[in-house]
Design a protein around this motif. Structure first.
Motif, PDB file in Angstrom:
ATOM      1  N   VAL A  30       0.852  -1.191   0.000  1.00  0.00           N
ATOM      2  CA  VAL A  30       0.000   0.000   0.000  1.00  0.00           C
ATOM      3  C   VAL A  30       0.886   1.240   0.000  1.00  0.00           C
ATOM      4  CG1 VAL A  30      -1.800   1.258   1.229  1.00  0.00           C
ATOM      5  CG2 VAL A  30      -1.806  -1.247   1.217  1.00  0.00           C
ATOM      6  N   THR A  31       0.597   2.170  -0.896  1.00  0.00           N
ATOM      7  CA  THR A  31       1.462   3.328  -1.101  1.00  0.00           C
ATOM      8  C   THR A  31       1.435   4.291   0.092  1.00  0.00           C
ATOM      9  OG1 THR A  31      -0.349   4.439  -2.264  1.00  0.00           O
ATOM     10  CG2 THR A  31       1.278   3.257  -3.602  1.00  0.00           C
ATOM     11  N   LEU A  32       2.482   5.090   0.198  1.00  0.00           N
ATOM     12  CA  LEU A  32       2.613   6.057   1.275  1.00  0.00           C
ATOM     13  C   LEU A  32       1.414   7.003   1.289  1.00  0.00           C
ATOM     14  CD1 LEU A  32       4.605   7.065   3.485  1.00  0.00           C
ATOM     15  CD2 LEU A  32       5.474   8.690   1.789  1.00  0.00           C
ATOM     16  N   GLY A  33       0.809   7.163   2.447  1.00  0.00           N
ATOM     17  CA  GLY A  33      -0.329   8.060   2.599  1.00  0.00           C
ATOM     18  C   GLY A  33      -1.671   7.390   2.437  1.00  0.00           C
ATOM     19  N   ASN A  34      -1.686   6.152   1.916  1.00  0.00           N
ATOM     20  CA  ASN A  34      -2.926   5.400   1.767  1.00  0.00           C
ATOM     21  C   ASN A  34      -2.999   4.298   2.818  1.00  0.00           C
ATOM     22  OD1 ASN A  34      -4.037   6.806  -0.379  1.00  0.00           O
ATOM     23  ND2 ASN A  34      -3.030   5.535  -1.919  1.00  0.00           N
ATOM     24  N   ASP A  89     -10.879  -4.864  -9.977  1.00  0.00           N
ATOM     25  CA  ASP A  89     -10.041  -5.253 -11.110  1.00  0.00           C
ATOM     26  C   ASP A  89      -9.360  -3.985 -11.618  1.00  0.00           C
ATOM     27  OD1 ASP A  89      -8.919  -5.971 -13.537  1.00  0.00           O
ATOM     28  OD2 ASP A  89     -10.565  -7.305 -14.094  1.00  0.00           O
ATOM     29  N   LYS A  90      -8.084  -3.833 -11.307  1.00  0.00           N
ATOM     30  CA  LYS A  90      -7.386  -2.595 -11.643  1.00  0.00           C
ATOM     31  C   LYS A  90      -7.227  -2.424 -13.154  1.00  0.00           C
ATOM     32  CE  LYS A  90      -4.928  -2.302  -7.253  1.00  0.00           C
ATOM     33  NZ  LYS A  90      -3.617  -2.235  -6.565  1.00  0.00           N
ATOM     34  N   ASP A  91      -7.285  -3.509 -13.895  1.00  0.00           N
ATOM     35  CA  ASP A  91      -7.196  -3.399 -15.358  1.00  0.00           C
ATOM     36  C   ASP A  91      -8.451  -2.759 -15.950  1.00  0.00           C
ATOM     37  OD1 ASP A  91      -4.686  -4.556 -15.450  1.00  0.00           O
ATOM     38  OD2 ASP A  91      -5.469  -6.588 -15.690  1.00  0.00           O
ATOM     39  N   LYS A  92      -9.576  -2.862 -15.226  1.00  0.00           N
ATOM     40  CA  LYS A  92     -10.829  -2.280 -15.691  1.00  0.00           C
ATOM     41  C   LYS A  92     -11.120  -0.927 -15.070  1.00  0.00           C
ATOM     42  CE  LYS A  92     -13.242  -6.654 -16.638  1.00  0.00           C
ATOM     43  NZ  LYS A  92     -14.435  -7.483 -16.302  1.00  0.00           N
ATOM     44  N   CYS A  93     -10.437  -0.603 -13.962  1.00  0.00           N
ATOM     45  CA  CYS A  93     -10.703   0.647 -13.247  1.00  0.00           C
ATOM     46  C   CYS A  93     -10.208   1.840 -14.056  1.00  0.00           C
ATOM     47  CB  CYS A  93     -10.017   0.617 -11.878  1.00  0.00           C
ATOM     48  SG  CYS A  93     -10.307   2.105 -10.891  1.00  0.00           S
ATOM     49  N   ILE A  94     -11.073   2.839 -14.223  1.00  0.00           N
ATOM     50  CA  ILE A  94     -10.711   4.051 -14.962  1.00  0.00           C
ATOM     51  C   ILE A  94     -10.471   5.236 -14.027  1.00  0.00           C
ATOM     52  CG2 ILE A  94     -11.903   3.329 -17.063  1.00  0.00           C
ATOM     53  CD1 ILE A  94     -14.259   5.104 -16.230  1.00  0.00           C
ATOM     54  N   GLY A  95     -10.498   4.984 -12.720  1.00  0.00           N
ATOM     55  CA  GLY A  95     -10.195   6.043 -11.761  1.00  0.00           C
ATOM     56  C   GLY A  95     -11.259   7.110 -11.646  1.00  0.00           C
ATOM     57  N   CYS A  96     -12.494   6.785 -11.970  1.00  0.00           N
ATOM     58  CA  CYS A  96     -13.565   7.794 -11.924  1.00  0.00           C
ATOM     59  C   CYS A  96     -13.948   8.161 -10.497  1.00  0.00           C
ATOM     60  CB  CYS A  96     -14.783   7.304 -12.686  1.00  0.00           C
ATOM     61  SG  CYS A  96     -15.621   5.873 -11.950  1.00  0.00           S
ATOM     62  N   HIS A 109      -9.725   4.002  -1.470  1.00  0.00           N
ATOM     63  CA  HIS A 109      -8.657   4.991  -1.624  1.00  0.00           C
ATOM     64  C   HIS A 109      -8.222   5.055  -3.086  1.00  0.00           C
ATOM     65  CE1 HIS A 109      -8.341   5.088   2.757  1.00  0.00           C
ATOM     66  NE2 HIS A 109      -8.452   3.775   2.693  1.00  0.00           N
ATOM     67  N   PHE A 110      -7.897   6.261  -3.526  1.00  0.00           N
ATOM     68  CA  PHE A 110      -7.452   6.472  -4.898  1.00  0.00           C
ATOM     69  C   PHE A 110      -5.927   6.474  -4.937  1.00  0.00           C
ATOM     70  CE2 PHE A 110      -6.504   9.406  -8.519  1.00  0.00           C
ATOM     71  CZ  PHE A 110      -6.934   8.548  -9.529  1.00  0.00           C
ATOM     72  N   ASN A 111      -5.375   5.554  -5.699  1.00  0.00           N
ATOM     73  CA  ASN A 111      -3.926   5.493  -5.883  1.00  0.00           C
ATOM     74  C   ASN A 111      -3.559   6.446  -7.016  1.00  0.00           C
ATOM     75  OD1 ASN A 111      -1.277   4.772  -6.792  1.00  0.00           O
ATOM     76  ND2 ASN A 111      -1.496   2.745  -5.866  1.00  0.00           N
ATOM     77  N   GLU A 112      -3.028   7.603  -6.657  1.00  0.00           N
ATOM     78  CA  GLU A 112      -2.729   8.630  -7.662  1.00  0.00           C
ATOM     79  C   GLU A 112      -1.628   8.192  -8.621  1.00  0.00           C
ATOM     80  OE1 GLU A 112      -1.957  12.325  -5.780  1.00  0.00           O
ATOM     81  OE2 GLU A 112      -3.966  12.506  -4.911  1.00  0.00           O
ATOM     82  N   ASP A 113      -0.706   7.377  -8.138  1.00  0.00           N
ATOM     83  CA  ASP A 113       0.392   6.925  -8.999  1.00  0.00           C
ATOM     84  C   ASP A 113      -0.111   6.008 -10.106  1.00  0.00           C
ATOM     85  OD1 ASP A 113       2.206   8.333  -7.470  1.00  0.00           O
ATOM     86  OD2 ASP A 113       2.664   6.626  -6.172  1.00  0.00           O
ATOM     87  N   GLY A 115      -3.550   5.648 -10.790  1.00  0.00           N
ATOM     88  CA  GLY A 115      -4.815   6.140 -11.324  1.00  0.00           C
ATOM     89  C   GLY A 115      -5.961   5.175 -11.152  1.00  0.00           C
ATOM     90  N   VAL A 116      -5.917   4.376 -10.076  1.00  0.00           N
ATOM     91  CA  VAL A 116      -6.962   3.376  -9.845  1.00  0.00           C
ATOM     92  C   VAL A 116      -7.390   3.412  -8.379  1.00  0.00           C
ATOM     93  CG1 VAL A 116      -6.151   1.862 -11.691  1.00  0.00           C
ATOM     94  CG2 VAL A 116      -5.262   1.562  -9.361  1.00  0.00           C
ATOM     95  N   MET A 117      -8.536   2.801  -8.125  1.00  0.00           N
ATOM     96  CA  MET A 117      -9.041   2.686  -6.766  1.00  0.00           C
ATOM     97  C   MET A 117      -8.462   1.446  -6.105  1.00  0.00           C
ATOM     98  SD  MET A 117     -10.788   5.380  -6.508  1.00  0.00           S
ATOM     99  CE  MET A 117     -11.215   5.008  -4.810  1.00  0.00           C
ATOM    100  N   GLU A 118      -8.327   1.502  -4.779  1.00  0.00           N
ATOM    101  CA  GLU A 118      -7.825   0.371  -4.000  1.00  0.00           C
ATOM    102  C   GLU A 118      -8.598   0.262  -2.695  1.00  0.00           C
ATOM    103  OE1 GLU A 118      -3.137   0.221  -5.327  1.00  0.00           O
ATOM    104  OE2 GLU A 118      -3.679   1.360  -3.532  1.00  0.00           O
ATOM    105  N   LYS A 119      -8.528  -0.926  -2.095  1.00  0.00           N
ATOM    106  CA  LYS A 119      -9.170  -1.144  -0.799  1.00  0.00           C
ATOM    107  C   LYS A 119      -8.765  -2.503  -0.250  1.00  0.00           C
ATOM    108  CE  LYS A 119     -13.300  -3.651  -2.101  1.00  0.00           C
ATOM    109  NZ  LYS A 119     -12.973  -4.777  -1.176  1.00  0.00           N
ATOM    110  N   CYS A 120      -9.183  -2.786   0.970  1.00  0.00           N
ATOM    111  CA  CYS A 120      -8.985  -4.100   1.579  1.00  0.00           C
ATOM    112  C   CYS A 120      -9.703  -5.164   0.762  1.00  0.00           C
ATOM    113  CB  CYS A 120      -9.519  -4.104   3.012  1.00  0.00           C
ATOM    114  SG  CYS A 120      -9.706  -5.735   3.745  1.00  0.00           S
TER     115      CYS A 120
END
Length: 212
Positions: A30-34, A89-96, A109-113, A115-120
């Motif tokens: 998980v990236t810094l800040g998320n 599915d990060k391959d399908k996520c468009i970061g909307c 949480h939005f992974n800015e690096d 451009g996708v959503m993430e969660k547990c």
């Protein structure tokens, strides 16, 4: 019967040590800040000497009626066909970020690096083939039968399993709590999302608070 994988968290035992946060970030990079898991301090409240406080771990609630899935325009938010766990599915996520705003518990949480959503995900990459009992003799790797946040919980506050299976670790903890007359709670659900995560908190420890 479909599986209903979830966490059961005994707030009487949680010490707020944050080992679940560290385990989650380490396993899932998980990236810094998320944070896919947070531990909130509930209190202290009251007047001395009648002070009470508890810690509230919060992560994806694995809702039965998941708003995040309903609003996702690409199908990126979905249920795993085997474990029934809500995943992205990060391959399908468009970061909307529609799912971020639809989640009533603020656990996406939005992974800015990327451009996708993430969660547990309940560490589905590790637990998809287990049943939530880390003591099974036929488990090839007992450490991976449950999410690392559960395995590494220093106080044994976290349990995991299929709530529709009475033999799973989570179901056994719930059954014992119910038999002892302990109070079982859900996070406040104004969206009718039907969260699966259960929290156990005895009134002798603290009064349940509706804010998260």
């Amino acid at each position: 019967m479909a599986q209903k994988r979830a966490l059961v968290i005994d707030l009487d035992r949680c010490s707020g040590c944050d080992s679940c946060i560290v385990s989650c970030k380490f396993e899932n990079n998980v990236t810094l800040g998320n944070y896919w898991c947070r531990v909130l301090a509930m209190g202290p409240t009251g007047d001395y000497p009648d002070i009470e406080m508890y810690w509230m771990p919060v992560q994806c609630q694995q809702c039965e009626n998941s708003p995040c899935i309903q609003v996702c325009p690409t199908g990126a938010s979905h249920r795993d066909p085997t474990s029934n766990v809500v995943l992205i599915d990060k391959d399908k996520c468009i970061g909307c970020q529609y799912c971020l705003y639809a989640c009533p518990f603020g656990v996406r949480h939005f992974n800015e690096d990327l451009g996708v959503m993430e969660k547990c995900t309940l560490c589905n990459q590790l637990t998809a083939t287990s049943d939530g009992n880390e003591n099974l003799a036929d488990t090839a790797d007992p450490d991976h039968a449950v999410p690392p946040c559960v395995h590494n919980c220093s106080t044994g506050a976290r349990s995991y399993g299929d709530l529709n299976d009475p033999d799973s670790g989570a179901s056994k903890v719930l059954a014992a709590a119910q038999a002892a007359g302990r109070e079982i709670h859900f996070l406040p659900d104004k969206a009718n999302a039907l969260p699966s995560t259960r929290y156990i908190l005895s009134s002798s420890i603290a009064a349940w608070k509706e804010l998260i």
